[in-house]
Design an enzyme around this catalytic site. Structure first.
Site: not given
Length: 224
Positions: A87, A93-94, A185
């Site tokens: 992507r 972070h998930h 980000c």
């Protein structure tokens, strides 16, 4: 305080497969789901589009072209699962308590313009926050959505022959400590936030409902 009434969703639009697993999903599994559906759409453009709404086990993902300088841990010994993926965007972070929405859409049915698509995803997030009584906003030159000075949602996509993958991540009631191990980000001057900081009684089902409602509004998706 928000006062959301969950009622019926619109009954018109493009038939779209919606997957909402109740359990936590490993990132690699969700990525594989998207790639397989993308291949189906590439092979037969008349196939249905697909959306996944889910939560992940803890992991970090690093977008293509991102800088390892934004990882505040030893890449050889990451504290949790770590994936380099296809992507756009930098590191994110998930984790449980974060609503992740993956969209495999054919932009030829809408507009073959990735900037338009990114802005539409931001509009979806802004709709959700507005439905909760929160004032979400964009920042010029950046992708994502902010609320009360904190970034609450990230967006990262990939696209192959106008068929999309990946999507958005909205912090609802997640533990933010893991974000301290990265520069989210790649933005050093912005804090990360979550919705339940302002809405302590917020439930994930409310956010999911508003997300489905806005995706119907912005992309004309009919859930099947």
């Amino acid at each position: 305080m928000h006062n959301l009434v969950i009622n019926d969703l619109p009954e018109e639009g493009l038939p779209t497969a919606l997957f909402e697993p109740s359990e936590l999903i490993d990132f690699k599994i969700a990525w594989d789901w998207q790639r397989k559906w993308q291949e189906k759409l590439l092979a037969e453009p008349s196939n249905k589009q697909a959306v996944w709404m889910l939560e992940h086990f803890d992991c970090y993902t690093l977008g293509r072209g991102a800088s390892e300088d934004n990882l505040l841990f030893d890449v050889e010994k990451p504290p949790i699962d770590f994936y380099r993926i296809d992507r756009g965007g930098d590191v994110t972070h998930h984790l449980p308590g974060q609503l992740v929405v993956y969209l495999v859409l054919d932009l030829r049915r809408y507009k073959t313009d990735l900037d338009w698509y990114l802005r539409q995803l931001e509009n979806v997030l802004l709709d959700v926050l507005d439905g909760l009584g929160l004032n979400g906003y964009r920042i010029n030159g950046m992708t994502g959505v902010w609320c009360n000075g904190k970034k609450v949602a990230s967006i990262g996509i990939s696209c192959r022959r106008w068929i999309t993958q990946h999507g958005i991540a909205l912090n609802v009631d997640c533990d933010l400590l893991g974000f301290n191990q990265i520069v989210p980000c790649g933005l050093k001057d912005y804090q990360t936030g979550r919705l339940n900081s302002w809405l302590p009684k917020l439930q994930m089902k409310e956010v999911r409902f508003l997300m489905k409602k806005s995706l119907n509004k912005r992309f004309g998706l009919l859930w099947i």
